[in-house]
Design a protein around this motif. Structure first.
Motif, mmCIF file in Angstrom:
data_model
loop_
_atom_site.group_PDB
_atom_site.id
_atom_site.type_symbol
_atom_site.label_atom_id
_atom_site.label_comp_id
_atom_site.label_asym_id
_atom_site.label_seq_id
_atom_site.Cartn_x
_atom_site.Cartn_y
_atom_site.Cartn_z
ATOM 1 N N GLY A 176 -44.868 -26.215 -7.605
ATOM 2 C CA GLY A 176 -43.712 -26.490 -8.449
ATOM 3 C C GLY A 176 -42.947 -27.712 -7.978
ATOM 4 N N LEU A 177 -42.766 -27.852 -6.659
ATOM 5 C CA LEU A 177 -42.071 -29.026 -6.127
ATOM 6 C C LEU A 177 -42.864 -30.305 -6.397
ATOM 7 C CD1 LEU A 177 -40.756 -27.679 -2.700
ATOM 8 C CD2 LEU A 177 -39.562 -27.787 -4.894
ATOM 9 N N HIS A 178 -44.197 -30.234 -6.322
ATOM 10 C CA HIS A 178 -45.015 -31.415 -6.605
ATOM 11 C C HIS A 178 -44.888 -31.842 -8.069
ATOM 12 C CE1 HIS A 178 -47.031 -31.087 -2.684
ATOM 13 N NE2 HIS A 178 -47.457 -32.310 -2.922
ATOM 14 N N VAL A 179 -44.787 -30.870 -8.959
ATOM 15 C CA VAL A 179 -44.613 -31.218 -10.377
ATOM 16 C C VAL A 179 -43.276 -31.915 -10.592
ATOM 17 C CG1 VAL A 179 -44.369 -30.268 -12.697
ATOM 18 C CG2 VAL A 179 -46.127 -29.382 -11.177
ATOM 19 N N ILE A 180 -42.224 -31.427 -9.934
ATOM 20 C CA ILE A 180 -40.912 -32.085 -10.032
ATOM 21 C C ILE A 180 -40.999 -33.517 -9.512
ATOM 22 C CG2 ILE A 180 -38.536 -32.054 -9.196
ATOM 23 C CD1 ILE A 180 -38.710 -29.022 -9.064
ATOM 24 N N ALA A 181 -41.662 -33.698 -8.373
ATOM 25 C CA ALA A 181 -41.783 -35.031 -7.782
ATOM 26 C C ALA A 181 -42.566 -35.970 -8.686
ATOM 27 C CB ALA A 181 -42.451 -34.924 -6.411
ATOM 28 N N GLN A 182 -43.627 -35.473 -9.321
ATOM 29 C CA GLN A 182 -44.403 -36.321 -10.240
ATOM 30 C C GLN A 182 -43.577 -36.685 -11.461
ATOM 31 O OE1 GLN A 182 -48.359 -34.748 -11.111
ATOM 32 N NE2 GLN A 182 -48.380 -33.760 -9.115
ATOM 33 N N LYS A 183 -42.828 -35.736 -11.981
ATOM 34 C CA LYS A 183 -42.007 -35.983 -13.166
ATOM 35 C C LYS A 183 -40.913 -37.002 -12.870
ATOM 36 C CE LYS A 183 -40.666 -34.830 -17.408
ATOM 37 N NZ LYS A 183 -41.491 -35.054 -18.611
ATOM 38 N N ALA A 184 -40.430 -37.056 -11.630
ATOM 39 C CA ALA A 184 -39.346 -37.982 -11.265
ATOM 40 C C ALA A 184 -39.805 -39.424 -11.254
ATOM 41 C CB ALA A 184 -38.782 -37.608 -9.897
ATOM 42 N N ASP A 185 -41.102 -39.673 -11.149
ATOM 43 C CA ASP A 185 -41.662 -41.032 -11.212
ATOM 44 C C ASP A 185 -41.051 -41.949 -10.155
ATOM 45 O OD1 ASP A 185 -43.312 -43.065 -12.130
ATOM 46 O OD2 ASP A 185 -41.872 -43.728 -13.649
ATOM 47 N N GLY A 186 -40.970 -41.449 -8.905
ATOM 48 C CA GLY A 186 -40.536 -42.296 -7.805
ATOM 49 C C GLY A 186 -39.053 -42.351 -7.558
ATOM 50 N N GLY A 187 -38.237 -41.708 -8.406
ATOM 51 C CA GLY A 187 -36.782 -41.728 -8.231
ATOM 52 C C GLY A 187 -36.290 -40.418 -7.642
ATOM 53 N N LEU A 188 -35.763 -40.452 -6.434
ATOM 54 C CA LEU A 188 -35.322 -39.228 -5.760
ATOM 55 C C LEU A 188 -34.112 -38.620 -6.456
ATOM 56 C CD1 LEU A 188 -35.776 -37.293 -3.435
ATOM 57 C CD2 LEU A 188 -34.373 -38.758 -1.988
ATOM 58 N N ARG A 189 -33.232 -39.434 -6.981
ATOM 59 C CA ARG A 189 -32.049 -38.894 -7.675
ATOM 60 C C ARG A 189 -32.471 -38.082 -8.899
ATOM 61 N NH1 ARG A 189 -28.979 -43.292 -8.018
ATOM 62 N NH2 ARG A 189 -29.802 -43.939 -10.041
ATOM 63 N N ASP A 190 -33.472 -38.581 -9.657
ATOM 64 C CA ASP A 190 -33.974 -37.828 -10.806
ATOM 65 C C ASP A 190 -34.594 -36.509 -10.344
ATOM 66 O OD1 ASP A 190 -33.163 -39.951 -12.279
ATOM 67 O OD2 ASP A 190 -35.164 -40.765 -12.637
ATOM 68 N N ALA A 191 -35.324 -36.545 -9.224
ATOM 69 C CA ALA A 191 -35.948 -35.325 -8.716
ATOM 70 C C ALA A 191 -34.893 -34.290 -8.330
ATOM 71 C CB ALA A 191 -36.826 -35.662 -7.513
ATOM 72 N N LEU A 192 -33.798 -34.738 -7.706
ATOM 73 C CA LEU A 192 -32.743 -33.799 -7.300
ATOM 74 C C LEU A 192 -32.023 -33.224 -8.520
ATOM 75 C CD1 LEU A 192 -31.315 -35.760 -4.243
ATOM 76 C CD2 LEU A 192 -32.628 -33.638 -4.192
ATOM 77 N N SER A 193 -31.862 -34.018 -9.561
ATOM 78 C CA SER A 193 -31.231 -33.502 -10.792
ATOM 79 C C SER A 193 -32.102 -32.422 -11.427
ATOM 80 C CB SER A 193 -30.993 -34.641 -11.777
ATOM 81 O OG SER A 193 -30.118 -35.611 -11.230
ATOM 82 N N MET A 194 -33.423 -32.668 -11.493
ATOM 83 C CA MET A 194 -34.329 -31.648 -12.037
ATOM 84 C C MET A 194 -34.370 -30.419 -11.139
ATOM 85 S SD MET A 194 -37.516 -33.799 -13.641
ATOM 86 C CE MET A 194 -37.677 -34.990 -12.308
ATOM 87 N N PHE A 195 -34.272 -30.628 -9.837
ATOM 88 C CA PHE A 195 -34.276 -29.522 -8.885
ATOM 89 C C PHE A 195 -33.093 -28.590 -9.156
ATOM 90 C CE2 PHE A 195 -32.791 -27.804 -4.812
ATOM 91 C CZ PHE A 195 -33.937 -27.178 -4.345
ATOM 92 N N ASP A 196 -31.898 -29.165 -9.331
ATOM 93 C CA ASP A 196 -30.722 -28.347 -9.630
ATOM 94 C C ASP A 196 -30.879 -27.613 -10.957
ATOM 95 O OD1 ASP A 196 -29.534 -29.169 -7.302
ATOM 96 O OD2 ASP A 196 -28.371 -30.771 -8.237
ATOM 97 N N GLN A 197 -31.453 -28.277 -11.928
ATOM 98 C CA GLN A 197 -31.636 -27.659 -13.243
ATOM 99 C C GLN A 197 -32.564 -26.448 -13.164
ATOM 100 O OE1 GLN A 197 -32.952 -30.464 -16.193
ATOM 101 N NE2 GLN A 197 -33.717 -28.887 -17.567
ATOM 102 N N ILE A 198 -33.644 -26.584 -12.428
ATOM 103 C CA ILE A 198 -34.618 -25.494 -12.347
ATOM 104 C C ILE A 198 -34.083 -24.356 -11.477
ATOM 105 C CG2 ILE A 198 -36.942 -24.907 -11.525
ATOM 106 C CD1 ILE A 198 -37.666 -27.845 -12.286
ATOM 107 N N VAL A 199 -33.301 -24.678 -10.463
ATOM 108 C CA VAL A 199 -32.689 -23.627 -9.654
ATOM 109 C C VAL A 199 -31.793 -22.748 -10.525
ATOM 110 C CG1 VAL A 199 -31.002 -23.199 -7.825
ATOM 111 C CG2 VAL A 199 -32.842 -24.840 -7.467
ATOM 112 N N SER A 200 -31.027 -23.381 -11.415
ATOM 113 C CA SER A 200 -30.175 -22.609 -12.322
ATOM 114 C C SER A 200 -31.013 -21.813 -13.321
ATOM 115 C CB SER A 200 -29.220 -23.547 -13.064
ATOM 116 O OG SER A 200 -28.411 -24.262 -12.155
ATOM 117 N N PHE A 201 -32.092 -22.408 -13.807
ATOM 118 C CA PHE A 201 -32.943 -21.759 -14.810
ATOM 119 C C PHE A 201 -33.676 -20.553 -14.229
ATOM 120 C CE2 PHE A 201 -37.256 -21.432 -16.549
ATOM 121 C CZ PHE A 201 -36.976 -21.129 -17.872
ATOM 122 N N SER A 202 -34.168 -20.696 -13.017
ATOM 123 C CA SER A 202 -35.035 -19.654 -12.439
ATOM 124 C C SER A 202 -34.302 -18.728 -11.480
ATOM 125 C CB SER A 202 -36.198 -20.319 -11.704
ATOM 126 O OG SER A 202 -35.725 -21.127 -10.636
#
Length: 622
Positions: free
Chosen positions: A204-230
């Motif tokens: 799951g973390l690898h999918v987030i990292a791939q979706k972020a396309d090299g931007g750590l800030r985007d990855a952290l935003s998606m991380f927070d979103q999924i933490v709330s969702f799951s």
């Protein structure tokens, strides 16, 4: 309820060592601070969310730190560090160029630069999104950037380096930030999850990292979103569902159906993808990436290029062993072509479905191609692998077939040298195997007659009453035409006919055969070779034919064509020792006059009185 702080702010790096994926830059900056070799201006370039502004703040804090540690990091405890962390430092100023991009804003900045720092050694200005400054603002900033006070340091950050004036770039030390690697990003997310007490799956973390396309800030935003969702349980399925990402299982199943040539199931997989709300263009792009990953997984040396989780990596390795590289390359080519044509197509779904159908029939197409190639080889072997006795009998039969087929056309009443050459070659086809091969390779009309006669002697091809419906299953005639094309290509292999005949050559007979072949070459539109053969009369010195050429271009042309000439002459003159030697002529040709001066000089050389006339009337050349 406590105020929630997003991970991008809460876990923002505060030291050089905590910066993710930019060690080449952080090490350089630490060495510059340690050696006291700081530039007057820095320019940090790179895509969004990779740490440009973060590194600028860490650099500014470390420069003014009163107690720098042994590994060149800010202490975080001195007055300068605490004031910076609290946001009330008088020595470090941040300016957003997106909202302060006018000349007046830059002039105000220049006025501030003139005031020495109240605390700390340096006065540091961080200008973010510097490419948003107007050209007038850039010009007003140039002089200060080139010769700032000794206590002033500028740190510029931008995502669009190409928009900055070259005069600004030349005054800065430029640092290019890289996109953060998937593995580094996934490890950083894992550390944050451990600190926050969040359970996670590496996939799951690898999918987030791939979706972020090299931007750590985007990855952290998606991380927070999924933490709330799951509810603090980051699973592979939760990430796929929340981020609306195509599951790897779609592509793994699809490749199995392609291998099994099950087109119906392949289309059903695509229909399921569309039903779940995914775009067809996104699906075909993902399929191309999947095929690429399978090719990468086939070689042990390239497995490191797979930027996926451990479980997904195992699936790729298993499926790659079941597929051959030829199938994967063909499918990737089809997918790439579909992706190119997708946007211009009016029926997007049909475009993707057509690509899937092609992929499902790749194996069948390869088998049919191999079968056709095998049939062509068998027929070619049947024509060439004959004993001398069989070849002689076959040639006699062929001669009779040629004569019977040519009766209505009255070919015997030929008048041109080229036609004489064709008839002579056809009549001498039964003399030897070498002569027969010469006719096949050099004489297309005769070769067609031989092909028809050969097919007619083995099995009828066309029934006069039934037309093409009586064609046999092997389709011998198209195969023979293919072989004739291959015979034409063999002319380029520079193979001379060999034989045991070395008859004495008559000069008149040689010139007759030479001129006849030259006329044949002319009809073949080989004008350069025809010009060489007819511009001068060749001389025969024993078994060596000397041909005069005027330059190296003609010599190269003669070398390319002499194999065909020798093959013809050796058979016609019954002498297999004949050779051709190119001789460059020594005579100097008079250069044609081109310019007005040259034309006038040529006219004067013929009539000297012309020069007297020109001088008398004081004429000039136009």
């Amino acid at each position: 309820m406590d105020n929630f702080i997003v991970s991008a702010r809460k876990y923002r790096p505060v030291t050089f060592d905590s910066v993710v994926g930019q060690s080449h830059i952080t090490n350089t900056l630490k060495n510059a601070i340690h050696n006291n070799q700081l530039a007057q201006a820095f320019l940090f370039c790179g895509p969004r969310g990779v740490g440009k502004t973060t590194c600028a703040r860490i650099l500014a804090k470390t420069i003014n730190c009163e107690q720098i540690s042994d590994n060149t990091e800010a202490c975080g405890e001195c007055n300068s560090c605490r004031s910076f962390q609290n946001g009330n430092s008088f020595s470090i100023h941040e300016l957003d160029a997106a909202s302060n991009n006018s000349v007046e804003d830059i002039r105000s900045l220049i006025d501030q630069v003139r005031i020495p720092p109240q605390t700390g050694k340096y006065k540091i200005y961080i200008i973010d999104e510097v490419h948003m400054l107007s050209q007038q603002a850039f010009n007003a900033f140039l002089k200060t950037l080139e010769e700032p006070p000794t206590y002033a340091i500028f740190i510029l950050a931008t995502t669009e380096k190409h928009k900055i004036l070259p005069t600004i770039l030349s005054r800065c030390q430029i640092f290019d930030f890289n996109r953060i690697q998937v593995e580094d990003m996934a490890n950083h997310l894992a550390r944050i999850a451990n600190n926050e007490g969040i359970s996670y799956e590496n996939d799951g973390l690898h999918v987030i990292a791939q979706k972020a396309d090299g931007g750590l800030r985007d990855a952290l935003s998606m991380f927070d979103q999924i933490v709330s969702f799951s509810n603090k349980e980051i699973t592979y399925r939760a990430v796929i569902d929340n981020l609306n990402i195509l599951d790897y299982d779609y592509y793994f199943d699809l490749l199995q159906y392609i291998v099994q040539q099950d087109a119906a199931q392949a289309l059903l997989v695509f229909d399921k993808v569309l039903t779940n709300g995914f775009d067809g263009g996104h699906f075909i792009a993902g399929l191309s990436a999947h095929l690429r990953n399978l090719l990468v997984a086939k070689e042990p040396s390239t497995i490191k290029l797979l930027e996926v989780g451990e479980n997904i990596r195992k699936k790729y390795l298993e499926q790659s062993q079941q597929l051959n590289s030829g199938l994967l390359l063909s499918a990737m080519n089809i997918a790439n072509q579909c992706e190119i044509n997708y946007r211009t197509s009016k029926n997007h779904r049909l475009q993707v479905e057509l690509a899937l159908l092609k992929m499902c029939h790749i194996a069948t197409a390869i088998k049919m191609s191999l079968a056709e190639t095998s049939t062509e080889v068998d027929v070619k072997k049947k024509l060439t692998d004959k004993t001398p006795e069989t070849a002689s009998n076959s040639s006699a039969t062929t001669n009779r077939s040629v004569q019977d087929a040519s009766k209505p056309a009255a070919v015997a009443d030929s008048t041109t040298p080229a036609q004489d050459y064709v008839n002579t070659s056809a009549q001498s086809a039964s003399s030897s195997i070498a002569q027969s091969n010469t006719i096949i390779s050099n004489n297309l009309p005769a070769a067609n007659a031989i092909s028809a006669a050969q097919v007619a002697s083995e099995k009828p091809v066309v029934s006069p009453s039934k037309g093409w419906g009586a064609m046999p299953a092997k389709k011998l005639l198209p195969d023979l035409n293919t072989i004739l094309d291959q015979k034409e290509e063999q002319k380029e292999e520079n193979e001379l006919l060999q034989g045991s005949e070395f008859a004495e050559v008559d000069v008149e007979d040689f010139l007759k055969k030479w001129n006849a072949y030259a006329e044949f070459i002319k009809q073949e539109n080989k004008i350069t070779l025809y010009t060489i053969m007819t511009s001068s009369t060749p001389t025969l010195q024993g078994n060596t034919i000397e041909v005069e050429v005027e330059n190296m271009v003609q010599m190269e042309e003669m070398k390319l064509g002499k194999v065909d000439i020798l093959n013809h002459l050796r058979v016609q003159l019954r002498n297999y020792a004949l050779e051709i030697k190119e001789v460059v002529t020594e005579k100097t040709k008079v250069r044609k006059p081109y310019t007005s001066q040259e034309k006038y000089q040529a006219m004067v050389s013929k009539n000297p009185a012309l020069e007297t006339l020109r001088k008398k009337f004081d004429l000039g050349l136009s």
